[in-house]
Enzyme design. Structure first.
Site, PDB file in Angstrom:
ATOM      1  N   SER A  21       1.786  -1.751  -0.393  1.00  0.00           N
ATOM      2  CA  SER A  21       0.774  -1.242   0.520  1.00  0.00           C
ATOM      3  C   SER A  21       1.293  -0.042   1.306  1.00  0.00           C
ATOM      4  CB  SER A  21       0.393  -2.368   1.491  1.00  0.00           C
ATOM      5  OG  SER A  21      -0.800  -2.071   2.170  1.00  0.00           O
ATOM      6  N   PRO A  22       0.405   0.877   1.718  1.00  0.00           N
ATOM      7  CA  PRO A  22       0.844   1.980   2.569  1.00  0.00           C
ATOM      8  C   PRO A  22       1.420   1.455   3.885  1.00  0.00           C
ATOM      9  CG  PRO A  22      -1.357   2.393   1.699  1.00  0.00           C
ATOM     10  CD  PRO A  22      -1.031   0.963   1.385  1.00  0.00           C
ATOM     11  N   ALA A  56       0.343   6.210   5.160  1.00  0.00           N
ATOM     12  CA  ALA A  56      -0.812   7.034   5.516  1.00  0.00           C
ATOM     13  C   ALA A  56      -0.333   8.466   5.707  1.00  0.00           C
ATOM     14  CB  ALA A  56      -1.450   6.512   6.806  1.00  0.00           C
ATOM     15  N   TYR A 180      -8.862   4.064  12.573  1.00  0.00           N
ATOM     16  CA  TYR A 180      -8.651   5.494  12.435  1.00  0.00           C
ATOM     17  C   TYR A 180     -10.003   6.181  12.199  1.00  0.00           C
ATOM     18  CZ  TYR A 180      -3.804   4.014  12.389  1.00  0.00           C
ATOM     19  OH  TYR A 180      -2.599   3.452  12.742  1.00  0.00           O
ATOM     20  N   ARG A 322       4.682  -6.088   4.565  1.00  0.00           N
ATOM     21  CA  ARG A 322       5.939  -6.392   5.259  1.00  0.00           C
ATOM     22  C   ARG A 322       6.901  -7.210   4.410  1.00  0.00           C
ATOM     23  NH1 ARG A 322       4.111  -7.045  11.628  1.00  0.00           N
ATOM     24  NH2 ARG A 322       2.515  -5.430  11.519  1.00  0.00           N
TER      25      ARG A 322
END
Length: 352
Positions: A21-22, A56, A180, A322
């Protein structure tokens, strides 16, 4: 076993259904990724993931979360990413980039310095947003985007997509989650506009859909295009899963291939019931009701979890965040637990 079956999406085939994942590293200088990013992302490709996403990556300087964010708004950044992409792909993984604009959550310090908003100090800048509503106490009141500002956002996403294409990325993901900019437009809590970009769901989704259409113009099908969404704001009166399902239907028609399904981030003090796999039901519902491929993310830490998600049909892709920071070789460990043999780099074969 299920997580280690291949996945055809657009014009690529992922060697398995585990993606990295980003995750922001807050380690770039002037938006340029460096050796930290090469080693960080390269390790996850060596670790066996099918798809490795960058953090991101800001489409403009004002779209950064912090001054230490990576970006892709100039040639130096593009060239640095190209080097990293090349290595990821030599290890058998696909390379993805998440294109992002932080909106009203921009201009903050790095996490290990407290992560607090920078307001009225050297290095700070004024964020932009759908409406002049601060994210939380202590954050700057953002400038509400006018027509020219909206056009610039779309143009910046397009320019970033062109650079991503030239850098050799296989997948683009548009970041419309976590409070965001594009998520801010979707949520009625942060979008109080009265023009064509506010009010109804159709209007609140307008900017995201314009970005998707414009990016598709320079990243044409069958190149894979993902959108990351927050499925809910976790608060009454906010963005919710029902609206998100409808949005996913529209995005499918707009040429999006997969909905990467997260949640939260737009309300500072929302009560989120965090737990293992707590966002998986959202991915499952979007997949079922919108008829589009989904990715599941959020406290997925074990091989059995990943296996169950894919086998039940809750999602097509499992994104590890994580847990991959704790163990860059999570896919190899998961494969061993599930009794699956996956290719091993020649340099490491004596350990197997």
């Amino acid at each position: 076993m299920a997580p280690f079956t291949s996945l055809d999406i657009g014009n690529i085939t992922l060697r398995n259904r585990i993606a990295i994942s980003p995750m922001c590293e807050y380690s770039a200088i002037d938006g340029v990724p460096n050796d930290w990013h090469l080693v960080h992302l390269g390790s996850r490709a060596v670790g066996g993931a099918g798809l490795v996403f960058t953090e991101a990556s800001a489409i403009s300087p004002e779209g950064r979360i912090s001054a230490a964010d990576a970006g892709i708004w100039n040639e130096a950044q593009q060239a640095a990413w190209a080097r990293i992409v090349q290595f990821i792909k030599t290890q058998g993984a696909a390379a993805g980039i998440q294109l992002a604009h932080a909106g009203r959550k921009a201009s903050t310090d790095v996490p290990w310095h407290g992560g607090k908003p920078l307001v009225g100090v050297p290095g700070a800048w004024t964020p932009v947003a759908p409406s002049a509503i601060a994210f939380d106490v202590g954050y700057a009141v953002p400038t509400a985007l006018d027509a020219a500002g909206l056009r610039k956002v779309v143009a910046d996403f397009v320019a970033a997509a062109v650079r991503a294409r030239e850098a050799g990325f296989d997948v683009i993901e548009i970041h419309a989650a976590h409070g965001y900019l594009l998520h801010e437009f979707l949520s009625p809590l942060s979008n109080r506009r009265t023009d064509a970009y506010g009010g109804s769901l159709e209007n609140r989704a307008r900017l995201l859909r314009e970005v998707v259409a414009a990016v598709r113009g320079v990243w044409p099908q069958p190149r894979p295009l993902f959108v990351r969404v927050s499925a809910t704001d976790w608060i009454e009166g906010g963005w919710d899963i029902a609206e998100c399902v409808e949005l996913a239907r529209w995005l499918k028609a707009d040429g999006v291939d997969l909905i990467d399904t997260s949640s939260g981030g737009n309300v500072a003090h929302a009560k989120i019931p965090v737990g293992p796999g707590y966002q998986v039901p959202f991915a499952a519902r979007i997949r079922r009701e919108a008829g589009i491929a989904t990715g599941a993310v959020g406290m997925i830490t074990t091989a059995p979890q990943a296996q169950q998600i894919v086998e039940r049909g809750d999602a097509d892709l499992v994104l590890i965040a994580r847990e991959s920071l704790r163990d860059p070789y999570f896919p190899r460990r998961a494969a061993a637990e599930l009794g699956v043999k996956i290719p091993i780099p020649e340099q490491y074969q004596r350990a197997w």
